[in-house]
Design a protein around this motif. Structure first.
Motif, PDB file in Angstrom:
ATOM      1  N   LEU A  66      38.815  23.676  41.980  1.00  0.00           N
ATOM      2  CA  LEU A  66      37.532  23.950  41.350  1.00  0.00           C
ATOM      3  C   LEU A  66      36.917  25.244  41.874  1.00  0.00           C
ATOM      4  O   LEU A  66      36.188  25.937  41.160  1.00  0.00           O
ATOM      5  CB  LEU A  66      36.574  22.779  41.547  1.00  0.00           C
ATOM      6  CG  LEU A  66      36.803  21.579  40.609  1.00  0.00           C
ATOM      7  CD1 LEU A  66      38.039  20.776  41.025  1.00  0.00           C
ATOM      8  CD2 LEU A  66      35.593  20.667  40.549  1.00  0.00           C
ATOM      9  N   GLU A  67      37.240  25.573  43.129  1.00  0.00           N
ATOM     10  CA  GLU A  67      36.745  26.835  43.686  1.00  0.00           C
ATOM     11  C   GLU A  67      37.336  28.037  42.956  1.00  0.00           C
ATOM     12  O   GLU A  67      36.712  29.102  42.882  1.00  0.00           O
ATOM     13  CB  GLU A  67      37.067  26.905  45.178  1.00  0.00           C
ATOM     14  CG  GLU A  67      36.205  25.980  46.028  1.00  0.00           C
ATOM     15  CD  GLU A  67      36.651  25.930  47.483  1.00  0.00           C
ATOM     16  OE1 GLU A  67      35.829  25.531  48.313  1.00  0.00           O
ATOM     17  OE2 GLU A  67      37.810  26.276  47.778  1.00  0.00           O
ATOM     18  N   GLU A  68      38.535  27.864  42.400  1.00  0.00           N
ATOM     19  CA  GLU A  68      39.148  28.940  41.610  1.00  0.00           C
ATOM     20  C   GLU A  68      38.261  29.279  40.404  1.00  0.00           C
ATOM     21  O   GLU A  68      38.115  30.441  40.030  1.00  0.00           O
ATOM     22  CB  GLU A  68      40.534  28.501  41.125  1.00  0.00           C
ATOM     23  CG  GLU A  68      41.353  29.598  40.482  1.00  0.00           C
ATOM     24  CD  GLU A  68      42.002  30.525  41.490  1.00  0.00           C
ATOM     25  OE1 GLU A  68      42.225  31.701  41.146  1.00  0.00           O
ATOM     26  OE2 GLU A  68      42.277  30.076  42.612  1.00  0.00           O
ATOM     27  N   ILE A  69      37.649  28.264  39.815  1.00  0.00           N
ATOM     28  CA  ILE A  69      36.764  28.483  38.670  1.00  0.00           C
ATOM     29  C   ILE A  69      35.491  29.200  39.124  1.00  0.00           C
ATOM     30  O   ILE A  69      35.002  30.106  38.436  1.00  0.00           O
ATOM     31  CB  ILE A  69      36.428  27.140  37.998  1.00  0.00           C
ATOM     32  CG1 ILE A  69      37.711  26.390  37.629  1.00  0.00           C
ATOM     33  CG2 ILE A  69      35.567  27.354  36.751  1.00  0.00           C
ATOM     34  CD1 ILE A  69      37.496  24.931  37.232  1.00  0.00           C
ATOM     35  N   ILE A  70      34.956  28.809  40.270  1.00  0.00           N
ATOM     36  CA  ILE A  70      33.785  29.493  40.817  1.00  0.00           C
ATOM     37  C   ILE A  70      34.114  30.965  41.059  1.00  0.00           C
ATOM     38  O   ILE A  70      33.318  31.860  40.742  1.00  0.00           O
ATOM     39  CB  ILE A  70      33.312  28.827  42.121  1.00  0.00           C
ATOM     40  CG1 ILE A  70      32.843  27.394  41.839  1.00  0.00           C
ATOM     41  CG2 ILE A  70      32.188  29.640  42.767  1.00  0.00           C
ATOM     42  CD1 ILE A  70      32.450  26.611  43.087  1.00  0.00           C
ATOM     43  N   ALA A  71      35.295  31.246  41.612  1.00  0.00           N
ATOM     44  CA  ALA A  71      35.711  32.633  41.845  1.00  0.00           C
ATOM     45  C   ALA A  71      35.761  33.414  40.544  1.00  0.00           C
ATOM     46  O   ALA A  71      35.475  34.617  40.511  1.00  0.00           O
ATOM     47  CB  ALA A  71      37.075  32.659  42.540  1.00  0.00           C
ATOM     48  N   GLY A  72      36.120  32.731  39.457  1.00  0.00           N
ATOM     49  CA  GLY A  72      36.173  33.402  38.167  1.00  0.00           C
ATOM     50  C   GLY A  72      34.800  33.827  37.687  1.00  0.00           C
ATOM     51  O   GLY A  72      34.604  34.981  37.284  1.00  0.00           O
ATOM     52  N   VAL A  73      33.826  32.913  37.718  1.00  0.00           N
ATOM     53  CA  VAL A  73      32.490  33.292  37.244  1.00  0.00           C
ATOM     54  C   VAL A  73      31.856  34.317  38.177  1.00  0.00           C
ATOM     55  O   VAL A  73      31.041  35.137  37.744  1.00  0.00           O
ATOM     56  CB  VAL A  73      31.569  32.066  37.050  1.00  0.00           C
ATOM     57  CG1 VAL A  73      32.185  31.085  36.064  1.00  0.00           C
ATOM     58  CG2 VAL A  73      31.251  31.373  38.353  1.00  0.00           C
ATOM     59  N   GLU A  74      32.237  34.294  39.451  1.00  0.00           N
ATOM     60  CA  GLU A  74      31.726  35.305  40.385  1.00  0.00           C
ATOM     61  C   GLU A  74      32.177  36.705  40.005  1.00  0.00           C
ATOM     62  O   GLU A  74      31.487  37.688  40.311  1.00  0.00           O
ATOM     63  CB  GLU A  74      32.172  34.983  41.814  1.00  0.00           C
ATOM     64  CG  GLU A  74      31.311  33.940  42.498  1.00  0.00           C
ATOM     65  CD  GLU A  74      31.749  33.676  43.918  1.00  0.00           C
ATOM     66  OE1 GLU A  74      30.888  33.316  44.730  1.00  0.00           O
ATOM     67  OE2 GLU A  74      32.949  33.806  44.231  1.00  0.00           O
ATOM     68  N   MET A  75      33.324  36.824  39.358  1.00  0.00           N
ATOM     69  CA  MET A  75      33.794  38.142  38.940  1.00  0.00           C
ATOM     70  C   MET A  75      32.798  38.795  37.985  1.00  0.00           C
ATOM     71  O   MET A  75      32.656  40.021  37.962  1.00  0.00           O
ATOM     72  CB  MET A  75      35.175  38.034  38.292  1.00  0.00           C
ATOM     73  CG  MET A  75      36.275  37.633  39.252  1.00  0.00           C
ATOM     74  SD  MET A  75      37.889  37.355  38.458  1.00  0.00           S
ATOM     75  CE  MET A  75      38.379  39.039  38.059  1.00  0.00           C
ATOM     76  N   TYR A  95      42.635  33.617  33.868  1.00  0.00           N
ATOM     77  CA  TYR A  95      43.256  32.502  34.577  1.00  0.00           C
ATOM     78  C   TYR A  95      42.186  31.663  35.283  1.00  0.00           C
ATOM     79  O   TYR A  95      42.177  30.429  35.191  1.00  0.00           O
ATOM     80  CB  TYR A  95      44.273  33.007  35.600  1.00  0.00           C
ATOM     81  CG  TYR A  95      44.869  31.889  36.432  1.00  0.00           C
ATOM     82  CD1 TYR A  95      45.993  31.200  35.993  1.00  0.00           C
ATOM     83  CD2 TYR A  95      44.285  31.517  37.645  1.00  0.00           C
ATOM     84  CE1 TYR A  95      46.528  30.152  36.750  1.00  0.00           C
ATOM     85  CE2 TYR A  95      44.803  30.467  38.397  1.00  0.00           C
ATOM     86  CZ  TYR A  95      45.929  29.798  37.942  1.00  0.00           C
ATOM     87  OH  TYR A  95      46.429  28.749  38.676  1.00  0.00           O
ATOM     88  N   ARG A  96      41.279  32.332  35.965  1.00  0.00           N
ATOM     89  CA  ARG A  96      40.293  31.607  36.763  1.00  0.00           C
ATOM     90  C   ARG A  96      39.290  30.840  35.909  1.00  0.00           C
ATOM     91  O   ARG A  96      38.942  29.701  36.224  1.00  0.00           O
ATOM     92  CB  ARG A  96      39.561  32.581  37.688  1.00  0.00           C
ATOM     93  CG  ARG A  96      40.414  33.073  38.840  1.00  0.00           C
ATOM     94  CD  ARG A  96      39.710  34.132  39.664  1.00  0.00           C
ATOM     95  NE  ARG A  96      40.446  34.418  40.882  1.00  0.00           N
ATOM     96  CZ  ARG A  96      40.135  35.410  41.727  1.00  0.00           C
ATOM     97  NH1 ARG A  96      39.115  36.213  41.456  1.00  0.00           N
ATOM     98  NH2 ARG A  96      40.854  35.592  42.804  1.00  0.00           N
ATOM     99  N   VAL A  97      38.801  31.459  34.833  1.00  0.00           N
ATOM    100  CA  VAL A  97      37.739  30.804  34.049  1.00  0.00           C
ATOM    101  C   VAL A  97      38.282  29.900  32.949  1.00  0.00           C
ATOM    102  O   VAL A  97      37.516  29.135  32.352  1.00  0.00           O
ATOM    103  CB  VAL A  97      36.761  31.832  33.436  1.00  0.00           C
ATOM    104  CG1 VAL A  97      36.102  32.668  34.521  1.00  0.00           C
ATOM    105  CG2 VAL A  97      37.450  32.718  32.405  1.00  0.00           C
ATOM    106  N   ALA A  98      39.577  29.965  32.667  1.00  0.00           N
ATOM    107  CA  ALA A  98      40.121  29.157  31.580  1.00  0.00           C
ATOM    108  C   ALA A  98      41.367  28.369  31.993  1.00  0.00           C
ATOM    109  O   ALA A  98      41.403  27.143  31.881  1.00  0.00           O
ATOM    110  CB  ALA A  98      40.441  30.037  30.372  1.00  0.00           C
ATOM    111  N   SER A  99      42.388  29.047  32.484  1.00  0.00           N
ATOM    112  CA  SER A  99      43.604  28.327  32.881  1.00  0.00           C
ATOM    113  C   SER A  99      43.332  27.354  34.026  1.00  0.00           C
ATOM    114  O   SER A  99      43.871  26.232  34.037  1.00  0.00           O
ATOM    115  CB  SER A  99      44.694  29.316  33.286  1.00  0.00           C
ATOM    116  OG  SER A  99      45.087  30.118  32.189  1.00  0.00           O
ATOM    117  N   ALA A 100      42.503  27.760  34.974  1.00  0.00           N
ATOM    118  CA  ALA A 100      42.170  26.865  36.086  1.00  0.00           C
ATOM    119  C   ALA A 100      41.417  25.637  35.586  1.00  0.00           C
ATOM    120  O   ALA A 100      41.599  24.526  36.104  1.00  0.00           O
ATOM    121  CB  ALA A 100      41.342  27.603  37.137  1.00  0.00           C
TER     122      ALA A 100
END
Length: 273
Positions: free
Chosen positions: A92-101, A119-124
């Protein structure tokens, strides 16, 4: 606001696909989706500065791991789902990293750079979702990755105008250069053959991801992935609509109407009979 209310308020295609799930899995995926919605809203909140957005996203990293005073109302639900399906916080932290971008990046030089974001905001999101849906074949993970890329690249095409208003350009700079279409042209919403060819190029890429996802979906997991397949069907229809209309994304917001969505949901469900 609890997870169910957050999901209903979003009016998302993803939430619509949950109708295909049993009660328990529908409740669990709703909790997870509410988490995704909340962190995305933090990143997009125009009333917050970057430091405050980072602080709030940082709080969510803590809440994923253990209870904290004054935590979000949905944090216990999210942790419960994580425990039930053995989801590691890092997923779930991978998704947070995506929105942080989105807090610091407004342009992407190449698609390889953009792919990290997708990848982070969708594949994860897909990789967590399939754990909740349930699957037997490990190839389902590759299915989730490819479908996530397909859905997000379609989103990027649809939201070109909306993203411009937020100061973001997700179309890779190398793709703009390929068709002689500059940043300034995009900012001016210059609609011409160059733009149409550029968008056709992006649509071809999205279509390839849809095809790859379909190729790797294991036969034995088609039933458990019906919610994901509903999403794929709706977004393929959305992509086709934009193509037929020559991508008038500066002046239109493309979506399928409720009848069209219902037809695609029914079509996917009938495949299981």
């Amino acid at each position: 606001m609890n997870a169910t209310k957050i999901t209903r308020a979003s009016k998302s295609n993803l939430a619509l696909a949950f109708v295909s799930l049993g009660r328990e899995r529908r409740r669990d995926i709703t909790s997870f989706y509410a988490f995704c919605r909340v962190i995305d809203d933090i990143a997009d909140d125009m009333d917050l500065d970057v430091a405050e957005k980072r602080r709030r996203l940082g709080e969510w990293r803590e809440w994923l791991r253990e209870p904290r005073p004054n935590e979000s109302e949905i944090a216990p639900e999210v942790r419960s789902v994580m425990g039930k399906y053995s989801l590691k916080p890092e997923m779930l932290e991978e998704i947070i990293a995506g929105v942080e971008m989105d807090l610091t990046i407004q342009r992407y030089a190449t698609f390889d750079d953009l792919r990290v974001y997708c990848y982070r905001v969708a594949s994860a999101v897909g990789l967590v979702s399939i754990e909740i849906f349930g699957y037997r074949n490990q190839a389902c993970k590759e299915y989730a990755i490819q479908l996530g890329l397909a859905l997000q690249t379609t989103n990027i095409i649809r939201d070109v105008g909306k993203d411009l208003q937020a100061g973001r350009i997700y179309l890779p700079q190398e793709d703009l250069a390929r068709f002689g279409y500059a940043d300034e042209d995009l900012q001016a919403q210059q609609y011409d053959d160059r733009f149409v060819h550029l968008m056709e190029f992006e649509a071809d890429r999205a279509r390839r991801f849809f095809s790859l996802a379909a190729q790797v979906l294991p036969r034995e997991d088609r039933r458990s992935m019906v919610a994901a397949e509903i999403m794929a069907s709706i977004y393929r229809g959305l992509l086709r609509r934009m193509e037929l209309d020559k991508f008038r994304v500066f002046e239109k917001v493309y979506e399928l109407n409720n009848l069209e969505k219902a037809g695609r949901i029914t079509g996917q469900l009938l495949k299981l009979c």
